[in-house]
Design a protein around this motif. Structure first.
Motif, PDB file in Angstrom:
ATOM      1  N   ASP A 191      -3.807   9.715  -6.904  1.00  0.00           N
ATOM      2  CA  ASP A 191      -5.190   8.725  -8.438  1.00  0.00           C
ATOM      3  C   ASP A 191      -5.935  10.247  -9.116  1.00  0.00           C
ATOM      4  O   ASP A 191      -7.070  10.584  -8.964  1.00  0.00           O
ATOM      5  CB  ASP A 191      -5.684   8.152  -7.052  1.00  0.00           C
ATOM      6  N   ASP A 197      -0.820   8.500  -1.905  1.00  0.00           N
ATOM      7  CA  ASP A 197      -1.095   7.615  -3.459  1.00  0.00           C
ATOM      8  C   ASP A 197      -2.070   9.073  -4.154  1.00  0.00           C
ATOM      9  O   ASP A 197      -2.938   9.483  -3.955  1.00  0.00           O
ATOM     10  CB  ASP A 197      -2.238   6.962  -3.129  1.00  0.00           C
ATOM     11  N   LYS A 201      -8.464  11.663  -6.875  1.00  0.00           N
ATOM     12  CA  LYS A 201      -8.446  11.655  -5.174  1.00  0.00           C
ATOM     13  C   LYS A 201      -7.074  11.434  -4.681  1.00  0.00           C
ATOM     14  O   LYS A 201      -6.335  11.237  -5.760  1.00  0.00           O
ATOM     15  CB  LYS A 201      -8.991  10.551  -4.382  1.00  0.00           C
ATOM     16  N   SER A 230       2.266   7.149  -7.228  1.00  0.00           N
ATOM     17  CA  SER A 230       1.981   6.754  -5.932  1.00  0.00           C
ATOM     18  C   SER A 230       4.040   7.156  -4.960  1.00  0.00           C
ATOM     19  O   SER A 230       4.696   6.927  -5.733  1.00  0.00           O
ATOM     20  CB  SER A 230       1.862   5.567  -5.899  1.00  0.00           C
ATOM     21  N   GLN A 235      -4.912  10.223  -1.643  1.00  0.00           N
ATOM     22  CA  GLN A 235      -4.587   9.599   0.083  1.00  0.00           C
ATOM     23  C   GLN A 235      -3.334   9.845   0.553  1.00  0.00           C
ATOM     24  O   GLN A 235      -2.292   9.315   0.051  1.00  0.00           O
ATOM     25  CB  GLN A 235      -5.111   8.129  -0.021  1.00  0.00           C
ATOM     26  N   THR A 255       1.165  -1.580  -0.260  1.00  0.00           N
ATOM     27  CA  THR A 255       0.021   0.000  -0.540  1.00  0.00           C
ATOM     28  C   THR A 255       0.490   1.500   0.277  1.00  0.00           C
ATOM     29  O   THR A 255       2.420   1.376   0.940  1.00  0.00           O
ATOM     30  CB  THR A 255      -1.071   0.085   1.001  1.00  0.00           C
ATOM     31  N   GLY A 274      -3.396   5.833   3.921  1.00  0.00           N
ATOM     32  CA  GLY A 274      -5.325   5.252   3.485  1.00  0.00           C
ATOM     33  C   GLY A 274      -6.093   6.591   3.866  1.00  0.00           C
ATOM     34  O   GLY A 274      -7.049   5.823   4.302  1.00  0.00           O
ATOM     35  N   ASP A 275      -5.982   7.424   4.133  1.00  0.00           N
ATOM     36  CA  ASP A 275      -7.319   8.525   4.333  1.00  0.00           C
ATOM     37  C   ASP A 275      -6.895   9.495   2.866  1.00  0.00           C
ATOM     38  O   ASP A 275      -6.060  10.278   2.849  1.00  0.00           O
ATOM     39  CB  ASP A 275      -6.848   9.289   5.793  1.00  0.00           C
ATOM     40  N   THR A 276      -8.057  10.002   2.234  1.00  0.00           N
ATOM     41  CA  THR A 276      -8.358  10.849   2.114  1.00  0.00           C
ATOM     42  C   THR A 276      -8.335  12.243   2.385  1.00  0.00           C
ATOM     43  O   THR A 276      -8.983  12.492   3.217  1.00  0.00           O
ATOM     44  CB  THR A 276      -9.662  10.888   1.514  1.00  0.00           C
ATOM     45  N   VAL A 277      -7.225  13.046   1.541  1.00  0.00           N
ATOM     46  CA  VAL A 277      -7.206  14.255   2.210  1.00  0.00           C
ATOM     47  C   VAL A 277      -8.153  15.113   1.349  1.00  0.00           C
ATOM     48  O   VAL A 277      -8.953  15.158   0.291  1.00  0.00           O
ATOM     49  CB  VAL A 277      -5.353  15.126   0.983  1.00  0.00           C
ATOM     50  N   ARG A 278      -8.803  15.927   2.769  1.00  0.00           N
ATOM     51  CA  ARG A 278     -10.473  16.547   2.485  1.00  0.00           C
ATOM     52  C   ARG A 278     -10.101  17.986   3.207  1.00  0.00           C
ATOM     53  O   ARG A 278     -10.862  18.917   3.022  1.00  0.00           O
ATOM     54  CB  ARG A 278     -11.234  15.963   3.449  1.00  0.00           C
TER      55      ARG A 278
END
Length: 262
Positions: A8, A6, A64, A30, A66, A2, A69-73
């Motif tokens: 994407d 990332d 998106k 990545s 990440q 992983t 493992g967490d999506t950047v918001r």
């Protein structure tokens, strides 16, 4: 495995009255944890926009990002940043400039006052690591440009970020100081093990520091080349004068010449 970072299929368009600017188009890259990546390309290709996206300062229009493992918001707390201009606060001493992120970023902010002495000792130790032992109580205007950039690196690293984002951090320095700071950054990275994304126009800098070099096209920025850098670590500065190193730099320069022509 992983990816730690990332990016994407990301697209970014800056809206405007004249139709906006298409900065990035379907860009994907990545990075593994602890990797040192460099991003190069022609001027205006979207390198700095990529920095803003990864750190959560602007959202993508498509795709998106990440991190761990967490999506950047929104703004990414685990990231440290350093820029071409050190942007030190002239009224604060060196050590207080270094400590600034700890006054802002949780969980440090809530315990900064009661643990300030411990933080000060950590800041002094970090300054010593970059060759600034004894300069903690100086003001930025008492330092050379190279010394100020060392302080900027310390400030970016004081809160132990997992990701360090660097946007042309050495571009304004003379060639000798620049190479000196390449070695400072190399040693810090090898000692601490953070992940790095370095945006740079300097192909020698990218080749000396990075594990992989990602090249962007002219705007809108797309990924056109990923180059693995084969030289073993730790890399002495003398590697920059070897034929194999020069061959990579020439290859990258020729490719940028191609993408500039469209």
């Amino acid at each position: 495995m992983t990816a730690f970072v990332d990016i994407d299929d990301v697209t970014l368009v800056y809206k405007g009255a004249s139709g906006g600017v298409h900065a990035l188009d379907r860009f994907s890259v990545s990075l593994q944890k602890g990797e040192f990546a460099a991003v190069v390309g022609p001027s205006g290709c979207g390198k700095s926009s990529l920095m803003k996206l990864v750190t959560g300062l602007v959202p993508p229009d498509f795709g998106k990002i990440q991190i761990a493992g967490d999506t950047v918001r929104g703004p990414v707390k685990m990231a440290g940043m350093a820029f071409q201009n050190p942007n030190l606060l002239p009224w604060r001493k060196v050590i207080d400039n270094v400590l600034l992120p700890l006054e802002i970023v949780q969980p440090h902010r809530s315990r900064f006052r009661r643990e300030k002495e411990r933080y000060r000792e950590e800041a002094k130790a970090l300054l010593a690591t970059v060759g600034l032992d004894g300069f903690a109580e100086r003001f930025p205007w008492e330092l050379s440009g190279g010394m100020q950039q060392r302080v900027s690196l310390c400030r970016a690293l004081i809160h132990s970020p997992a990701l360090l984002m660097l946007d042309e951090p050495f571009a304004a320095l003379d060639a000798f100081t620049r190479e000196e700071l390449w070695c400072v950054l190399r040693d810090l990275w090898q000692k601490i093990g953070f992940t790095v994304i370095l945006v740079t126009h300097d192909l020698r800098e990218a080749t000396f520091l990075a594990d992989r070099i990602h090249m962007m096209s002219a705007r809108p920025g797309r990924l056109v080349l990923t180059k693995e850098v084969p030289f073993p670590r730790p890399r002495p500065i003398e590697v920059c004068y070897e034929a194999a190193f020069t061959d990579i730099v020439h290859e990258l320069r020729a490719k940028i010449g191609e993408v500039r022509k469209g």
